[in-house]
Design a protein around this motif. Sequence first.
Motif, PDB file in Angstrom:
ATOM      1  N   THR A 169      33.596  10.146  11.864  1.00 38.81           N
ATOM      2  CA  THR A 169      34.218   9.318  11.989  1.00 38.81           C
ATOM      3  C   THR A 169      32.522   8.349  13.311  1.00 38.81           C
ATOM      4  O   THR A 169      32.362   7.951  13.429  1.00 38.81           O
ATOM      5  N   GLY A 170      32.352   9.549  13.884  1.00 36.29           N
ATOM      6  CA  GLY A 170      31.113   9.022  14.743  1.00 36.29           C
ATOM      7  C   GLY A 170      30.741   9.097  15.978  1.00 36.29           C
ATOM      8  O   GLY A 170      30.764   7.854  16.066  1.00 36.29           O
ATOM      9  N   ALA A 171      32.774   9.080  16.348  1.00 33.51           N
ATOM     10  CA  ALA A 171      32.894   8.019  17.592  1.00 33.51           C
ATOM     11  C   ALA A 171      32.273   9.531  19.127  1.00 33.51           C
ATOM     12  O   ALA A 171      32.486   9.838  18.822  1.00 33.51           O
ATOM     13  N   ARG A 172      32.438   8.071  19.886  1.00 27.36           N
ATOM     14  CA  ARG A 172      32.055   8.748  21.141  1.00 27.36           C
ATOM     15  C   ARG A 172      30.775  10.486  21.118  1.00 27.36           C
ATOM     16  O   ARG A 172      31.301  11.366  21.791  1.00 27.36           O
ATOM     17  N   GLN A 173      30.297   9.636  20.865  1.00 27.14           N
ATOM     18  CA  GLN A 173      29.153  11.185  20.489  1.00 27.14           C
ATOM     19  C   GLN A 173      28.006  11.142  21.439  1.00 27.14           C
ATOM     20  O   GLN A 173      27.169   9.985  21.715  1.00 27.14           O
ATOM     21  N   LEU A 174      27.795  11.785  22.382  1.00 26.08           N
ATOM     22  CA  LEU A 174      27.101  12.043  22.720  1.00 26.08           C
ATOM     23  C   LEU A 174      25.457  12.414  22.823  1.00 26.08           C
ATOM     24  O   LEU A 174      26.367  13.686  21.770  1.00 26.08           O
ATOM     25  N   THR A 175      24.311  11.840  23.434  1.00 26.27           N
ATOM     26  CA  THR A 175      23.151  12.661  23.097  1.00 26.27           C
ATOM     27  C   THR A 175      22.500  14.000  24.576  1.00 26.27           C
ATOM     28  O   THR A 175      22.984  13.080  25.132  1.00 26.27           O
ATOM     29  N   ARG A 299      35.998  17.458  34.782  1.00 25.98           N
ATOM     30  CA  ARG A 299      36.158  16.542  35.426  1.00 25.98           C
ATOM     31  C   ARG A 299      35.932  15.477  34.332  1.00 25.98           C
ATOM     32  O   ARG A 299      35.709  14.784  33.808  1.00 25.98           O
ATOM     33  N   LEU A 300      33.736  15.851  35.317  1.00 28.78           N
ATOM     34  CA  LEU A 300      32.906  15.066  35.066  1.00 28.78           C
ATOM     35  C   LEU A 300      32.553  15.174  33.067  1.00 28.78           C
ATOM     36  O   LEU A 300      32.594  14.310  33.121  1.00 28.78           O
ATOM     37  N   LEU A 301      32.532  16.740  32.467  1.00 24.29           N
ATOM     38  CA  LEU A 301      32.595  16.848  30.961  1.00 24.29           C
ATOM     39  C   LEU A 301      33.615  15.250  31.078  1.00 24.29           C
ATOM     40  O   LEU A 301      33.663  15.603  29.548  1.00 24.29           O
ATOM     41  N   GLN A 302      34.524  15.980  31.180  1.00 30.60           N
ATOM     42  CA  GLN A 302      35.236  15.397  29.779  1.00 30.60           C
ATOM     43  C   GLN A 302      36.153  14.586  29.828  1.00 30.60           C
ATOM     44  O   GLN A 302      35.951  13.255  29.441  1.00 30.60           O
ATOM     45  N   ASP A 303      35.647  13.488  30.951  1.00 31.72           N
ATOM     46  CA  ASP A 303      35.082  12.482  31.067  1.00 31.72           C
ATOM     47  C   ASP A 303      33.982  11.613  30.668  1.00 31.72           C
ATOM     48  O   ASP A 303      34.581   9.823  29.969  1.00 31.72           O
ATOM     49  N   ALA A 304      33.039  11.601  30.414  1.00 34.46           N
ATOM     50  CA  ALA A 304      31.975  11.557  29.461  1.00 34.46           C
ATOM     51  C   ALA A 304      32.286  11.218  27.896  1.00 34.46           C
ATOM     52  O   ALA A 304      32.294  10.510  27.373  1.00 34.46           O
ATOM     53  N   TRP A 305      33.076  12.454  27.733  1.00 33.68           N
ATOM     54  CA  TRP A 305      33.480  12.764  26.181  1.00 33.68           C
ATOM     55  C   TRP A 305      34.516  12.233  25.914  1.00 33.68           C
ATOM     56  O   TRP A 305      34.998  11.912  24.601  1.00 33.68           O
ATOM     57  N   ARG A 306      35.042  11.424  26.676  1.00 33.78           N
ATOM     58  CA  ARG A 306      36.897  10.434  26.617  1.00 33.78           C
ATOM     59  C   ARG A 306      35.939   9.039  26.347  1.00 33.78           C
ATOM     60  O   ARG A 306      37.114   8.200  26.611  1.00 33.78           O
ATOM     61  N   ARG A 307      35.001   8.501  27.653  1.00 35.38           N
ATOM     62  CA  ARG A 307      34.521   6.801  27.090  1.00 35.38           C
ATOM     63  C   ARG A 307      34.279   6.261  26.563  1.00 35.38           C
ATOM     64  O   ARG A 307      33.601   6.848  25.472  1.00 35.38           O
ATOM     65  N   ASP A 308      34.827   5.531  25.791  1.00 30.22           N
ATOM     66  CA  ASP A 308      34.388   4.472  24.564  1.00 30.22           C
ATOM     67  C   ASP A 308      33.180   3.520  25.130  1.00 30.22           C
ATOM     68  O   ASP A 308      32.089   3.428  23.822  1.00 30.22           O
ATOM     69  N   ALA A 313      30.022   6.403  29.735  1.00 30.61           N
ATOM     70  CA  ALA A 313      29.462   7.836  28.972  1.00 30.61           C
ATOM     71  C   ALA A 313      28.275   8.537  29.788  1.00 30.61           C
ATOM     72  O   ALA A 313      28.500   9.673  29.912  1.00 30.61           O
ATOM     73  N   GLU A 314      27.513   7.987  29.542  1.00 30.73           N
ATOM     74  CA  GLU A 314      26.565   8.379  29.495  1.00 30.73           C
ATOM     75  C   GLU A 314      26.276   8.532  30.930  1.00 30.73           C
ATOM     76  O   GLU A 314      25.549   9.938  31.480  1.00 30.73           O
ATOM     77  N   GLY A 315      26.783   7.734  31.751  1.00 32.85           N
ATOM     78  CA  GLY A 315      27.031   8.200  33.890  1.00 32.85           C
ATOM     79  C   GLY A 315      28.038   8.838  33.624  1.00 32.85           C
ATOM     80  O   GLY A 315      27.936  10.375  34.914  1.00 32.85           O
ATOM     81  N   PHE A 316      28.396   9.290  33.277  1.00 35.33           N
ATOM     82  CA  PHE A 316      29.231  10.443  33.275  1.00 35.33           C
ATOM     83  C   PHE A 316      28.319  12.253  33.678  1.00 35.33           C
ATOM     84  O   PHE A 316      28.669  12.781  33.923  1.00 35.33           O
ATOM     85  N   LEU A 317      27.743  12.082  31.924  1.00 37.64           N
ATOM     86  CA  LEU A 317      27.354  13.074  31.376  1.00 37.64           C
ATOM     87  C   LEU A 317      26.174  13.010  32.999  1.00 37.64           C
ATOM     88  O   LEU A 317      25.911  14.559  32.531  1.00 37.64           O
ATOM     89  N   PHE A 318      25.061  12.090  32.850  1.00 36.89           N
ATOM     90  CA  PHE A 318      24.101  12.566  34.050  1.00 36.89           C
ATOM     91  C   PHE A 318      24.588  13.374  35.205  1.00 36.89           C
ATOM     92  O   PHE A 318      24.139  13.978  35.926  1.00 36.89           O
ATOM     93  N   GLU A 319      25.860  12.599  35.651  1.00 40.87           N
ATOM     94  CA  GLU A 319      26.543  13.369  36.774  1.00 40.87           C
ATOM     95  C   GLU A 319      27.001  14.487  36.380  1.00 40.87           C
ATOM     96  O   GLU A 319      27.076  15.199  37.516  1.00 40.87           O
ATOM     97  N   ALA A 320      27.718  15.049  35.726  1.00 41.51           N
ATOM     98  CA  ALA A 320      27.719  16.420  35.205  1.00 41.51           C
ATOM     99  C   ALA A 320      26.407  17.065  35.474  1.00 41.51           C
ATOM    100  O   ALA A 320      26.655  18.410  35.780  1.00 41.51           O
ATOM    101  N   ILE A 321      25.826  16.394  34.695  1.00 42.25           N
ATOM    102  CA  ILE A 321      24.489  17.659  35.035  1.00 42.25           C
ATOM    103  C   ILE A 321      23.720  18.086  36.171  1.00 42.25           C
ATOM    104  O   ILE A 321      23.721  18.733  36.696  1.00 42.25           O
ATOM    105  N   ALA A 322      23.853  16.624  37.467  1.00 41.70           N
ATOM    106  CA  ALA A 322      23.639  17.138  38.496  1.00 41.70           C
ATOM    107  C   ALA A 322      24.423  17.730  39.256  1.00 41.70           C
ATOM    108  O   ALA A 322      24.306  18.661  39.795  1.00 41.70           O
TER     109      ALA A 322
END
Length: 355
Positions: A169-175, A299-308, A313-322
């Motif tokens: 589906t291409g849904a909720r894809q993070l890069t 939890r941050l990683l899970q939230d990143a991939w759960r956001r529509d 989603a990108e904000g959660f991913l960057f917070e997870a990286i930090a």
Amino acid sequence: MNTLPYARSKNRIVELMEQPAERRDADWMRDAAQQAILLELATLPPYLCGMWSIDTSTGDGSVLRALREIVFDEMSHFGLACNLLTTLGGTPALDDASVVPTYPGPLPGGVRPELTVFLSGLTTDAAEMYSLIEQPDQPLAKVAAPHPSIGAFYTALLEAFRAHPERITGARQLTLHFGHGAGNPVVSLATLAAVEKAIGVIKEQGEGTSASPENPHPGAAGELAHYYAFREIFHKRRLRKNPGTGKFEFTGAEIPMPDTLPMGIVPAGGWPRTGPSAPDAGTTQLLDEFNQAYSKLLRLLQDAWRRDDAGEAEGFLFEAIAQMSVLQDPAQQLMARPLPGGGKNYGPEFLYVTP
């Protein structure tokens, strides 16, 4: 958003592999992708413990560089596995102590059931364990193991994608691009071609190919696939191709084992908090601090991939990286604290705790 209650069986991958191809429906694929996420997650704590235990002030740094490259690769594999699940309409499950891998214990899903994965500093035994995690079905420098490999599992998932490309589906894809030659990028998986490439990267970086032990998706020329890089550390010798026989053998230049902090093997359930072997208050605080930081990361990683919403989603991913950078300091402080009785030191437990 699919909220499939993924099966919690410790042998779930074995059970999934036993299903005939005609019964591998959309739920099967989402369940398999969730198991792929847990497999990739399970490799990171042992590899990180080995990397963090290395004394960076001594040695030539080659073992540290190899472990660092592998850790970044595994982080990208984790991200790609999350994209595999969300492109199928699924959602990652990472905020549950019954789901998150624990140590010592088997790999998720029943892959390599003869193997016990543990947390310790870098040792010869640890290097052997790392290589057995990554071992292909047909290694070029070792007899094949009797049980299906991680690569065989990914092949089965890929076959299901090829049989049903309409499920992508291409849904909720993070890069994500790690930069500085570290790891492969996490890319969007909105087409079958992208899925095929991503699974190829995961398999071949870990296992190599049937023709070569090299990583065909390297950060640097000549970089070995993870299995062979770990075997070099175990044998303390570079892998070389015998010009007479054409076989790959560990007969090259010596690779000295670096000096390390002597982290002991974390016992089941973590270090005892009570009784005669209980840690002091400062050590207990560090153990708890690390577990809380690790759990927040999941939890941050899970939230990143759960956001529509892509921005959220990108904000959660960057917070997870930090958040990832928060883990190293308490881990290495623990590795410098002796266990009761001496000889070995503490180390991080990687236990999931609720907020």
